[in-house]
Design a protein around this motif. Structure first.
Motif, PDB file in Angstrom:
ATOM      1  N   GLY A 107      13.503 -14.055 -44.637  1.00  0.00           N
ATOM      2  CA  GLY A 107      14.096 -15.358 -44.887  1.00  0.00           C
ATOM      3  C   GLY A 107      15.368 -15.570 -44.076  1.00  0.00           C
ATOM      4  O   GLY A 107      16.092 -14.615 -43.772  1.00  0.00           O
ATOM      5  N   GLY A 121      10.180 -21.888 -42.459  1.00  0.00           N
ATOM      6  CA  GLY A 121      10.510 -22.195 -43.836  1.00  0.00           C
ATOM      7  C   GLY A 121      10.590 -23.692 -44.049  1.00  0.00           C
ATOM      8  O   GLY A 121      10.460 -24.479 -43.098  1.00  0.00           O
ATOM      9  N   SER A 168      11.425 -21.097 -36.253  1.00  0.00           N
ATOM     10  CA  SER A 168      10.718 -20.117 -37.073  1.00  0.00           C
ATOM     11  C   SER A 168      11.612 -18.911 -37.313  1.00  0.00           C
ATOM     12  O   SER A 168      12.569 -18.643 -36.570  1.00  0.00           O
ATOM     13  CB  SER A 168       9.435 -19.681 -36.388  1.00  0.00           C
ATOM     14  OG  SER A 168       9.733 -18.900 -35.238  1.00  0.00           O
ATOM     15  N   GLU A 169      11.290 -18.165 -38.349  1.00  0.00           N
ATOM     16  CA  GLU A 169      12.038 -16.943 -38.618  1.00  0.00           C
ATOM     17  C   GLU A 169      11.863 -15.958 -37.471  1.00  0.00           C
ATOM     18  O   GLU A 169      12.817 -15.273 -37.065  1.00  0.00           O
ATOM     19  CB  GLU A 169      11.558 -16.321 -39.932  1.00  0.00           C
ATOM     20  CG  GLU A 169      12.382 -15.141 -40.389  1.00  0.00           C
ATOM     21  CD  GLU A 169      11.970 -14.614 -41.752  1.00  0.00           C
ATOM     22  OE1 GLU A 169      12.643 -13.711 -42.252  1.00  0.00           O
ATOM     23  OE2 GLU A 169      10.968 -15.126 -42.300  1.00  0.00           O
ATOM     24  N   ARG A 211       3.953 -16.553 -43.990  1.00  0.00           N
ATOM     25  CA  ARG A 211       4.901 -17.016 -45.011  1.00  0.00           C
ATOM     26  C   ARG A 211       5.137 -15.954 -46.089  1.00  0.00           C
ATOM     27  O   ARG A 211       6.023 -16.099 -46.915  1.00  0.00           O
ATOM     28  CB  ARG A 211       4.367 -18.295 -45.690  1.00  0.00           C
ATOM     29  CG  ARG A 211       4.181 -19.477 -44.743  1.00  0.00           C
ATOM     30  CD  ARG A 211       5.501 -19.984 -44.220  1.00  0.00           C
ATOM     31  NE  ARG A 211       6.334 -20.503 -45.282  1.00  0.00           N
ATOM     32  CZ  ARG A 211       6.277 -21.761 -45.756  1.00  0.00           C
ATOM     33  NH1 ARG A 211       5.402 -22.604 -45.242  1.00  0.00           N
ATOM     34  NH2 ARG A 211       7.079 -22.161 -46.717  1.00  0.00           N
TER      35      ARG A 211
END
Length: 332
Positions: free
Chosen positions: A171, A207, A213-214, A239
């Protein structure tokens, strides 16, 4: 002493057999959670053997433990509650941050109820408390297996070469990498030095309302700190942890069939991530990055609860069975 020698020998043999099952499990696939159960049962029979072989020594050890156990239980509940308060203060008011506070309160309440049940003659109350203690005893046993094997698995670590280093997402804070995820990426940089030919796969999708994007944020974090961009591959669809591993496995198989990899996550998350890796068919083992000490108890309990939920029917049935046996044991 002679009349107990046969029983002690049998207990030693059972301990050895369960330990052999543990070693076999490690050799076949050390990512299986059942290996921890084998280890704890083996240690239990070993302790029983020692107690049978030397009752005087056993009494000398057990009596002090029984005398201080109420203090230990009280101390554990207080420490869990204090950690819960720290988690809420530092991480905010979320249900996940109550996972050390609530068990601390629960342990204290059950302990007080059990002590009170010994002083009253109400059969219904004593039965309810006995069933609760039996069910919690099962949970405590499973937790002990999970905790001990987590420590063993982390110590084993990764051995040998690897073609890929997979970093699991944790996250973002906005579009930036938080401390926990940065720890995983720092661990990945260490692994990249030890494995100079390995490709790093950073895994994490978009997210809610995220502009990047992460995986993109993770890649930028590595590249700014000196990792060559050509060594970093992005997996941007996932995810969840399981999706991290499934989609990363697809990339690895496409690039190099017959690959081997090392998966990096936080230390508290290692054993559950290993179980997911086995489920996803990933060929490799998981290593843990350091986690802030205040964060570890609550996060580890969250992982344990998730493991229980992953196998909810089996665990619920065994918990009820232990509660039933506790009720039978309390019958006059």
């Amino acid at each position: 002493m002679g009349k107990y020698s046969g029983l002690a020998t049998a207990s030693y043999v059972l301990s050895a057999l369960w330990f052999l099952a543990f070693l076999t499990g490690l050799a076949v696939d050390r990512r299986r959670l059942r290996n921890g159960v084998y280890l704890v049962i083996s240690l239990g029979f070993l302790a029983a053997s020692a107690a049978i072989s030397s009752p005087e020594t056993a009494r000398a050890l057990v009596v002090p433990v029984l005398l201080v156990s109420p203090l230990l239980i009280f101390g554990l509940s207080v420490l869990l509650m204090l950690n819960g308060v720290v988690m809420l203060w530092r991480e905010g008011w979320r249900l996940a941050n109550l996972l050390s506070l609530l068990p601390g309160i629960g342990i204290l309440l059950v302990t007080v109820a059990a002590a009170f049940a010994l002083t009253v003659q109400n059969p219904l109350f004593r039965s309810l408390v006995g069933a609760a203690v039996g069910g919690l005893g099962y949970i405590a046993f499973v937790f002990g297996c999970f905790l001990l094997y987590s420590l063993v698995y982390v110590r084993i670590g990764h051995r040998g070469p690897a073609d890929f280093i997979v970093v699991l997402g944790a996250g973002l804070e906005g579009d930036s990498v938080p401390a926990q995820l940065a720890g995983r990426l720092d661990k990945a940089r260490e692994a990249a030095v030890a494995l100079p030919t390995a490709t790093i796969i950073v895994s994490g999708g978009f997210g809610p309302d995220a502009e990047v994007s992460e995986a993109r944020a993770m890649a930028d974090h590595l590249i700014v700190r000196g990792v060559p961009a050509e060594r970093v591959v992005l997996e941007e669809k996932s995810r969840t942890t399981l999706q991290n591993l499934v989609f990363s496995e697809e990339i690895m198989v496409e690039r190099l069939p017959g690959y081997r990899c090392v998966v990096i996550t936080s230390s508290y998350h290692v054993l559950r991530a290993a179980a997911f890796a086995r489920r996803a068919g990933v060929v490799g083992h998981v290593v843990g990055a350091p986690t802030a000490k205040y964060f570890w108890p609550s996060a580890f309990l969250r992982e344990f609860v998730a493991i229980l939920v992953d196998h909810k029917l089996k665990n619920a049935a065994l918990c009820v069975l232990c509660a039933f046996f506790a009720l039978l044991a309390l019958r006059p």
